[in-house]
Design a protein around this motif. Structure first.
Motif, short mmCIF file in Angstrom:
data_model
loop_
_atom_site.label_atom_id
_atom_site.label_comp_id
_atom_site.label_asym_id
_atom_site.label_seq_id
_atom_site.Cartn_x
_atom_site.Cartn_y
_atom_site.Cartn_z
N ARG A 1 1.53 3.01 -3.28
CA ARG A 1 0.58 3.13 -4.45
C ARG A 1 -0.11 4.92 -3.23
NH1 ARG A 1 -2.91 0.11 -2.89
NH2 ARG A 1 -2.10 -1.53 -2.21
N LYS A 2 0.62 5.39 -2.52
CA LYS A 2 0.02 5.95 -1.91
C LYS A 2 1.71 7.59 -2.12
CE LYS A 2 -0.55 5.43 2.65
NZ LYS A 2 -1.18 5.01 3.81
N VAL B 1 -3.68 8.96 -3.67
CA VAL B 1 -4.03 7.22 -3.49
C VAL B 1 -4.25 6.34 -4.79
CG1 VAL B 1 -4.85 5.51 -2.19
CG2 VAL B 1 -5.13 7.96 -0.59
N GLU C 1 -6.66 9.17 -6.76
CA GLU C 1 -7.18 10.04 -6.26
C GLU C 1 -6.67 10.66 -4.97
OE1 GLU C 1 -10.45 7.84 -5.76
OE2 GLU C 1 -11.38 7.58 -7.87
N GLU D 1 0.93 -1.16 0.16
CA GLU D 1 0.07 0.18 -0.41
C GLU D 1 0.83 1.20 -0.10
OE1 GLU D 1 -3.60 2.00 2.54
OE2 GLU D 1 -2.51 0.32 2.99
N ALA E 1 -6.35 3.16 -6.12
CA ALA E 1 -6.50 1.11 -5.82
C ALA E 1 -5.81 0.47 -6.65
CB ALA E 1 -8.20 1.06 -6.01
N GLU E 2 -5.42 -1.04 -5.54
CA GLU E 2 -4.90 -2.00 -6.00
C GLU E 2 -5.16 -2.24 -7.49
OE1 GLU E 2 -3.96 -6.64 -4.32
OE2 GLU E 2 -4.17 -5.35 -2.93
N GLN E 3 -4.42 -2.73 -8.07
CA GLN E 3 -4.54 -2.87 -9.35
C GLN E 3 -4.11 -4.34 -10.13
OE1 GLN E 3 -5.03 0.14 -11.68
NE2 GLN E 3 -5.36 0.67 -9.81
#
Length: 451
Positions: free
Chosen positions: A205-206, A251, A234, A202, A253-255
């Protein structure tokens, strides 16, 4: 207050100590009444001798540039003297905008007065109406002043169709500093690489918006945030360890695996992006044979000079003859030639063909000779046939030589001569071939008479 006469009378009736007190008062009165530029020992009965008019130096009126600068400075002073009620970002932007408008108005007023002194020619007498460009996104023909705004608007309109492509264009076009663009692209590419290598982590992704690297390398580049949003990031306000207040994060989301492959493609698209630039319109025109082929009247767009500089150039023309008659070194001549080349942004070139017709086109002054050869070749009915172009004076221009048009002394305008390769022409004649029209028939449909 004591007068000087009263003090003189009083001195005879008082003690030495009191006399000193009155002397001090007298000096003080004399000092105050002497005026600037006078010594206390000067004889006050003498009147100063005024300077004669021949000694006075005449005061020159300020130059136009000084007046413009003064007007802009005054506008800034008046702006700063106004009370500052708001301190928001919008208020700051409004203040900056007003200052820029004041400076622009002062500059425009100065240019207007200069333009009034430069003789304005009738546009109909120009060999070409101006310099124009074609937008690669819309195909619209634009003037020099319209091209930048139009391209930006065209890019922004593409966001509704393809936000990734539009944001890539925005990054590479809106930002002029190529080094800063490269740095931002490298950081964003690193974000994507980390996500693809660690799709379940995570933390990759931030992106913390207040992060120093993001602020210094990415945030200031126009289009960078739009690109990240096009990838799926987003904005979200999230808590930060050790802080009570939340902060903004971008952020993702998991892809899925397919989405990760698509992110890699978009990374390559970002890395390979190029600035969107309007293409110069050649304004191809064919003319009938004319004795005026060497006569050129160019519009101001062709010159890399302001109206004031053009006026100065006109005044200096008489000096050219005198300078050419002087004995000058090679270094002096080369320096003059370099300065001459920098005056022109564009070149209007005509090519006299074997049938006497004239082919005309507009070029950038620093384009290579190969671009001229390609322009001519694309206009020929038989473009496969080899040919030569001769510059004024008979100098042969070599297509494979890496020289700019202005380095060949073809700017701002020149008439060149076209000739077919003699050996190939002889082979065609021996084979019984017949000579056809030199130019493509569709170009001859719009042929004009050169006035």
């Amino acid at each position: 207050m004591y007068t000087a006469v009263a003090l003189e009378v009083a001195k005879k009736l008082i003690s030495p100590k009191e006399k000193k007190f009155f002397e001090d008062i007298k000096k003080d009165i004399k000092f105050k009444s002497a005026g600037p530029g006078k010594k206390l020992t000067d004889d006050s009965s003498k009147t100063p001798v005024a300077q004669t008019s021949s000694q006075a130096k005449p005061r020159h009126a300020p130059s136009e540039s000084a007046q413009r600068a003064g007007a802009a400075a005054l506008a800034r002073v008046e702006q700063h003297q106004r009370p500052h009620v708001h301190t928001s970002q919008d208020a700051i932007r409004n203040q900056v905008r007003k200052e820029l408008e004041a400076e622009a108005a002062a500059t425009a007023a100065g240019h207007k007065s200069v333009d009034a002194e430069v003789p304005v020619k009738d546009p109909s007498c120009f060999s070409v109406s101006g310099v124009y460009f074609i937008c690669p996104l819309t195909g619209k023909t634009l003037t020099k002043s319209e091209r930048e705004v139009h391209i930006k608007e065209a890019i922004l309109l593409r966001f509704s169709e393809n936000p990734v492509e539009a944001s890539v264009m925005m990054i590479h076009t809106f930002n002029k500093d190529r080094e800063k663009v490269k740095a931002a692209v490298d950081i964003i590419s690193k974000y994507i690489d980390n996500i693809c290598k660690n799709p379940t982590e995570e933390k990759y992704r931030k992106i913390k918006v207040s992060n120093k690297v993001f602020q210094e390398k990415v945030s200031g580049i126009e289009g960078s945030r739009e690109f990240l949003q096009a990838l799926g990031f987003e904005s979200a306000m999230l808590p930060v360890d050790g802080q009570e207040d939340t902060e903004e994060f971008l952020v993702l989301a998991e892809q899925e695996a397919a989405a990760l492959e698509q992110m890699k493609e978009r990374k390559e698209q970002l890395q390979n992006g190029e600035p969107v630039r309007a293409k110069l319109d050649r304004q191809l025109q064919v003319y009938r044979p004319s004795q005026h082929a060497t006569r050129f009247e160019l519009p101001p767009d062709f010159y890399n000079l302001t109206a004031e500089e053009l006026k100065r150039e006109q005044q200096m023309k008489s000096d050219i003859v005198e300078r050419n008659s002087m004995l000058r070194t090679k270094a002096m001549r080369e320096k003059d030639e370099q300065r001459e080349r920098r005056k022109y942004n564009y070149a209007l070139l005509r090519v006299r063909l074997p049938d006497g017709n004239l082919l005309q086109g507009t070029f950038l002054a620093w384009e290579r000779v190969a671009a001229l050869y390609q322009f001519v070749r694309d206009s020929l009915e038989n473009g496969w046939q080899p040919f030569e172009l001769l510059a004024p004076g008979g100098q042969k221009l070599k297509e494979d030589e890496d020289m700019a048009l202005n380095e060949c002394n073809l700017a701002p305008a020149a008439l060149l001569t076209f000739s077919w390769d003699a050996a190939v022409q002889a082979d065609i004649a021996a084979a019984g071939g017949q000579s056809t029209s030199v130019l493509k028939p569709e170009l001859l449909e719009n042929i004009k008479t050169l006035s």
